[in-house]
Scaffold this active site. Sequence first.
Site, PDB file in Angstrom:
ATOM      1  N   GLY A  22       0.815  -1.214   0.000  1.00 54.34           N
ATOM      2  CA  GLY A  22       0.000   0.000   0.000  1.00 54.34           C
ATOM      3  C   GLY A  22       0.844   1.259   0.000  1.00 54.34           C
ATOM      4  N   HIS A  28       4.330   1.435  -7.953  1.00 54.76           N
ATOM      5  CA  HIS A  28       3.348   0.349  -7.853  1.00 54.76           C
ATOM      6  C   HIS A  28       2.440   0.333  -9.093  1.00 54.76           C
ATOM      7  CE1 HIS A  28       3.935   1.298  -3.394  1.00 54.76           C
ATOM      8  NE2 HIS A  28       4.338   0.052  -3.495  1.00 54.76           N
ATOM      9  N   ARG A 179       8.536   4.873   1.646  1.00 55.76           N
ATOM     10  CA  ARG A 179       9.261   5.412   2.807  1.00 55.76           C
ATOM     11  C   ARG A 179       9.839   6.806   2.555  1.00 55.76           C
ATOM     12  NH1 ARG A 179      10.550  -0.458   3.605  1.00 55.76           N
ATOM     13  NH2 ARG A 179       9.778  -1.000   5.677  1.00 55.76           N
TER      14      ARG A 179
HETATM   15  P1  AMP Z   1       6.140  -2.299  -1.402  1.00 54.63           P
HETATM   16  O1  AMP Z   1       4.729  -1.791  -1.305  1.00 54.63           O
HETATM   17  O2  AMP Z   1       7.172  -1.303  -1.053  1.00 54.63           O
HETATM   18  O3  AMP Z   1       6.318  -3.629  -0.720  1.00 54.63           O
HETATM   19  O4  AMP Z   1       6.392  -2.590  -2.938  1.00 54.63           O
HETATM   20  C1  AMP Z   1       5.523  -3.403  -3.677  1.00 54.63           C
HETATM   21  C2  AMP Z   1       6.149  -3.680  -5.016  1.00 54.63           C
HETATM   22  O5  AMP Z   1       6.357  -2.455  -5.712  1.00 54.63           O
HETATM   23  C3  AMP Z   1       7.517  -4.369  -4.916  1.00 54.63           C
HETATM   24  O6  AMP Z   1       7.622  -5.343  -5.931  1.00 54.63           O
HETATM   25  C4  AMP Z   1       8.451  -3.242  -5.137  1.00 54.63           C
HETATM   26  O7  AMP Z   1       9.699  -3.632  -5.665  1.00 54.63           O
HETATM   27  C5  AMP Z   1       7.690  -2.400  -6.141  1.00 54.63           C
HETATM   28  N1  AMP Z   1       8.193  -1.026  -6.152  1.00 54.63           N
HETATM   29  C6  AMP Z   1       8.356  -0.211  -5.079  1.00 54.63           C
HETATM   30  N2  AMP Z   1       8.887   0.961  -5.474  1.00 54.63           N
HETATM   31  C7  AMP Z   1       9.068   0.870  -6.811  1.00 54.63           C
HETATM   32  C8  AMP Z   1       9.605   1.749  -7.805  1.00 54.63           C
HETATM   33  N3  AMP Z   1      10.063   2.967  -7.501  1.00 54.63           N
HETATM   34  N4  AMP Z   1       9.636   1.321  -9.074  1.00 54.63           N
HETATM   35  C9  AMP Z   1       9.186   0.079  -9.419  1.00 54.63           C
HETATM   36  N5  AMP Z   1       8.676  -0.790  -8.531  1.00 54.63           N
HETATM   37  C10 AMP Z   1       8.617  -0.401  -7.253  1.00 54.63           C
END
Ligand code: AMP
Length: 281
Positions: A22, A28, A179
């Site tokens: 989220g 995302h 973050r």
């Molecule tokens: P998270 O919500 O941070 O657990 O991320 C969910 C998914 O989004 C994971 O596969 C992350 O690697 C991907 N993700 C997060 N930030 C980015 C970004 N800047 N570019 C591409 N994918 C991302």
Amino acid sequence: MAALAAQWRKENKTVGLVPTMGALHAGHISLVDYAKAECDIAVASVFVNPSQFGPNEDFDKYPRTEAADIEKLEAAHCDVAFIPSPAEMYPEGFCTWVNVTAAPADRLEGKLRPIHFQGVATVVLKLFNLAQATKAYFGQKDFQQVQVVKRMVKDLNVPIEIVRCPIVREPEGLAISSRNRYMSAAETEEALCLSRALKKAKELAQTGEYTVAQIADVMREIVSEPKDASVDYAILVEGENLDPVPETDVVKPELWQDKELVALLAVRIGSTRLIDNAVLL
Ligand code: AMP
């Protein structure tokens, strides 16, 4: 979720899953776009997974923005937002965990965050099963995570294809992350040192004239510049298992044609821990 997945299976529909925690952003949404382009149905899960946070990590303060997340998924024409509760995912009596016990999980993030990948592998396998996904989309942003998930899928014969998608960045270079919002404007400016270091590393790697140690040192120097920075690691690794590369090896493009050479960074800016990476060759 399981009932929908059973229905899609009957209709022979392919399902693309995007697991997230989220606080959705353009990174995302880019994964949702890939899922939509390649599959009949796109599912995004939103679950702040308690089991992947260590006791001193930011589980309690992790941003939770469910209403805005749903709006963004709707705007992206994502077919399903799957938002389970911790009690649904980890009901009373839950005691089965997935552990990737060696490379690529046992180093770097796996060393610094001991239970992290056990939590990730377990929740991700549950999500794959619930959505009966054909493909799952992960960001290169969490490079080690993608490799750990790929290892798990291979070892456990999970019938799914893992797709690694490019890192989405702010125009100035900062990799977008949920973050990032923890940082002040001044810290956000300082955080540009990560993408700057990776860009420099890529330039040096492509010349074919520098050793692994020299390139890692230049990255470490750049990310150490801000007064609030503290470096967890700045390292070059082989991309599949994240094995270290001998320090004295000269980095030459012709030696890296059938494997990836990846630069990985984990840096704290003030109290915010940031990770970023680039495939150099
Ligand atoms: P998270 O919500 O941070 O657990 O991320 C969910 C998914 O989004 C994971 O596969 C992350 O690697 C991907 N993700 C997060 N930030 C980015 C970004 N800047 N570019 C591409 N994918 C991302």
